[in-house]
Motif scaffolding. Structure first.
Motif, PDB file in Angstrom:
ATOM      1  N   GLY A  32      30.016 -43.458  64.424  1.00  0.00           N
ATOM      2  CA  GLY A  32      29.498 -43.234  65.778  1.00  0.00           C
ATOM      3  C   GLY A  32      28.146 -43.875  66.000  1.00  0.00           C
ATOM      4  O   GLY A  32      27.132 -43.213  65.917  1.00  0.00           O
ATOM      5  N   VAL A  33      28.143 -45.162  66.270  1.00  0.00           N
ATOM      6  CA  VAL A  33      26.889 -45.856  66.589  1.00  0.00           C
ATOM      7  C   VAL A  33      26.996 -46.432  67.986  1.00  0.00           C
ATOM      8  O   VAL A  33      28.038 -46.399  68.600  1.00  0.00           O
ATOM      9  CB  VAL A  33      26.581 -46.993  65.583  1.00  0.00           C
ATOM     10  N   GLY A  34      25.916 -46.983  68.449  1.00  0.00           N
ATOM     11  CA  GLY A  34      25.927 -47.606  69.763  1.00  0.00           C
ATOM     12  C   GLY A  34      25.208 -46.800  70.818  1.00  0.00           C
ATOM     13  O   GLY A  34      25.033 -47.262  71.939  1.00  0.00           O
ATOM     14  N   GLU A  35      24.776 -45.599  70.491  1.00  0.00           N
ATOM     15  CA  GLU A  35      24.095 -44.768  71.474  1.00  0.00           C
ATOM     16  C   GLU A  35      22.823 -45.436  71.980  1.00  0.00           C
ATOM     17  O   GLU A  35      22.425 -45.253  73.116  1.00  0.00           O
ATOM     18  CB  GLU A  35      23.759 -43.390  70.894  1.00  0.00           C
ATOM     19  N   SER A  36      22.182 -46.235  71.145  1.00  0.00           N
ATOM     20  CA  SER A  36      20.934 -46.884  71.550  1.00  0.00           C
ATOM     21  C   SER A  36      21.168 -48.070  72.477  1.00  0.00           C
ATOM     22  O   SER A  36      20.213 -48.659  72.968  1.00  0.00           O
ATOM     23  CB  SER A  36      20.166 -47.351  70.311  1.00  0.00           C
ATOM     24  N   LEU A  83      17.738 -56.630  67.810  1.00  0.00           N
ATOM     25  CA  LEU A  83      18.000 -57.480  66.654  1.00  0.00           C
ATOM     26  C   LEU A  83      19.362 -58.157  66.782  1.00  0.00           C
ATOM     27  O   LEU A  83      19.497 -59.353  66.540  1.00  0.00           O
ATOM     28  CB  LEU A  83      17.926 -56.666  65.366  1.00  0.00           C
ATOM     29  N   MET A  84      20.377 -57.391  67.191  1.00  0.00           N
ATOM     30  CA  MET A  84      21.713 -57.949  67.343  1.00  0.00           C
ATOM     31  C   MET A  84      21.712 -59.044  68.417  1.00  0.00           C
ATOM     32  O   MET A  84      22.293 -60.105  68.226  1.00  0.00           O
ATOM     33  CB  MET A  84      22.704 -56.855  67.728  1.00  0.00           C
ATOM     34  N   ALA A  85      21.036 -58.802  69.537  1.00  0.00           N
ATOM     35  CA  ALA A  85      20.974 -59.807  70.598  1.00  0.00           C
ATOM     36  C   ALA A  85      20.282 -61.073  70.101  1.00  0.00           C
ATOM     37  O   ALA A  85      20.708 -62.185  70.417  1.00  0.00           O
ATOM     38  CB  ALA A  85      20.252 -59.241  71.814  1.00  0.00           C
ATOM     39  N   ALA A  86      19.238 -60.914  69.297  1.00  0.00           N
ATOM     40  CA  ALA A  86      18.530 -62.077  68.753  1.00  0.00           C
ATOM     41  C   ALA A  86      19.440 -62.878  67.822  1.00  0.00           C
ATOM     42  O   ALA A  86      19.446 -64.115  67.861  1.00  0.00           O
ATOM     43  CB  ALA A  86      17.272 -61.628  68.015  1.00  0.00           C
ATOM     44  N   GLY A 127      33.323 -57.960  59.549  1.00  0.00           N
ATOM     45  CA  GLY A 127      32.841 -56.638  59.935  1.00  0.00           C
ATOM     46  C   GLY A 127      32.976 -56.435  61.426  1.00  0.00           C
ATOM     47  O   GLY A 127      32.535 -57.266  62.219  1.00  0.00           O
ATOM     48  N   GLY A 128      33.618 -55.361  61.770  1.00  0.00           N
ATOM     49  CA  GLY A 128      33.789 -55.034  63.185  1.00  0.00           C
ATOM     50  C   GLY A 128      32.622 -54.195  63.659  1.00  0.00           C
ATOM     51  O   GLY A 128      31.477 -54.598  63.546  1.00  0.00           O
ATOM     52  N   GLY A 129      32.894 -53.042  64.140  1.00  0.00           N
ATOM     53  CA  GLY A 129      31.831 -52.198  64.671  1.00  0.00           C
ATOM     54  C   GLY A 129      31.272 -52.781  65.950  1.00  0.00           C
ATOM     55  O   GLY A 129      31.723 -53.823  66.437  1.00  0.00           O
ATOM     56  N   SER A 130      30.279 -52.116  66.495  1.00  0.00           N
ATOM     57  CA  SER A 130      29.736 -52.585  67.774  1.00  0.00           C
ATOM     58  C   SER A 130      29.110 -53.961  67.652  1.00  0.00           C
ATOM     59  O   SER A 130      29.290 -54.812  68.527  1.00  0.00           O
ATOM     60  CB  SER A 130      28.735 -51.576  68.334  1.00  0.00           C
ATOM     61  N   SER A 131      28.401 -54.240  66.577  1.00  0.00           N
ATOM     62  CA  SER A 131      27.758 -55.552  66.459  1.00  0.00           C
ATOM     63  C   SER A 131      28.778 -56.666  66.259  1.00  0.00           C
ATOM     64  O   SER A 131      28.654 -57.736  66.856  1.00  0.00           O
ATOM     65  CB  SER A 131      26.728 -55.560  65.341  1.00  0.00           C
ATOM     66  N   GLY A 132      29.790 -56.435  65.439  1.00  0.00           N
ATOM     67  CA  GLY A 132      30.817 -57.458  65.230  1.00  0.00           C
ATOM     68  C   GLY A 132      31.594 -57.764  66.486  1.00  0.00           C
ATOM     69  O   GLY A 132      31.800 -58.922  66.850  1.00  0.00           O
ATOM     70  N   TRP A 133      32.023 -56.716  67.182  1.00  0.00           N
ATOM     71  CA  TRP A 133      32.818 -56.916  68.389  1.00  0.00           C
ATOM     72  C   TRP A 133      31.999 -57.484  69.534  1.00  0.00           C
ATOM     73  O   TRP A 133      32.483 -58.303  70.320  1.00  0.00           O
ATOM     74  CB  TRP A 133      33.523 -55.620  68.797  1.00  0.00           C
ATOM     75  N   MET A 134      30.730 -57.067  69.657  1.00  0.00           N
ATOM     76  CA  MET A 134      29.883 -57.617  70.712  1.00  0.00           C
ATOM     77  C   MET A 134      29.558 -59.088  70.432  1.00  0.00           C
ATOM     78  O   MET A 134      29.526 -59.910  71.345  1.00  0.00           O
ATOM     79  CB  MET A 134      28.619 -56.788  70.868  1.00  0.00           C
TER      80      MET A 134
END
Length: 84
Positions: free
Chosen positions: A65-69, A6-9, A32-39
């Motif tokens: 703690g996300v991003g394991e997927s 979803l994030m890539a889309a 919003g940061g986090g893995s999706s914001g920074w990526m």
């Protein structure tokens, strides 16, 4: 896995919109940061170097703690950024 797909889309959709705008978009703010914001910020910086980018994240929200997927698909994202 669904989260990363979803994030890539969303990243690809945003990049497409900005690229088709014929340079009318001069700046983007990511809230919003986090893995999706920074990526997302990394992808925009790599693919749209002339767009001013600001990322705003909370000073009071702790790291979650996300991003394991991302393990299975992170190589596709790195390829998007032209990283090896």
């Amino acid at each position: 896995m669904f989260y990363l797909v979803l994030m890539a889309a969303v990243i690809m959709m945003l990049l497409g919109i900005v690229m088709r705008s014929k340079n009318n978009i001069k700046s983007i703010v990511i809230v919003g940061g986090g893995s999706s914001g920074w990526m997302t910020a990394a992808a925009i910086c790599r693919r749209l170097p002339n767009v001013k980018l600001t990322l705003v994240e909370s000073a009071v929200v702790p790291t979650i703690g996300v991003g394991e997927s991302t393990i299975g698909h992170i190589n596709q994202f790195m390829h998007l950024l032209k990283l090896k």
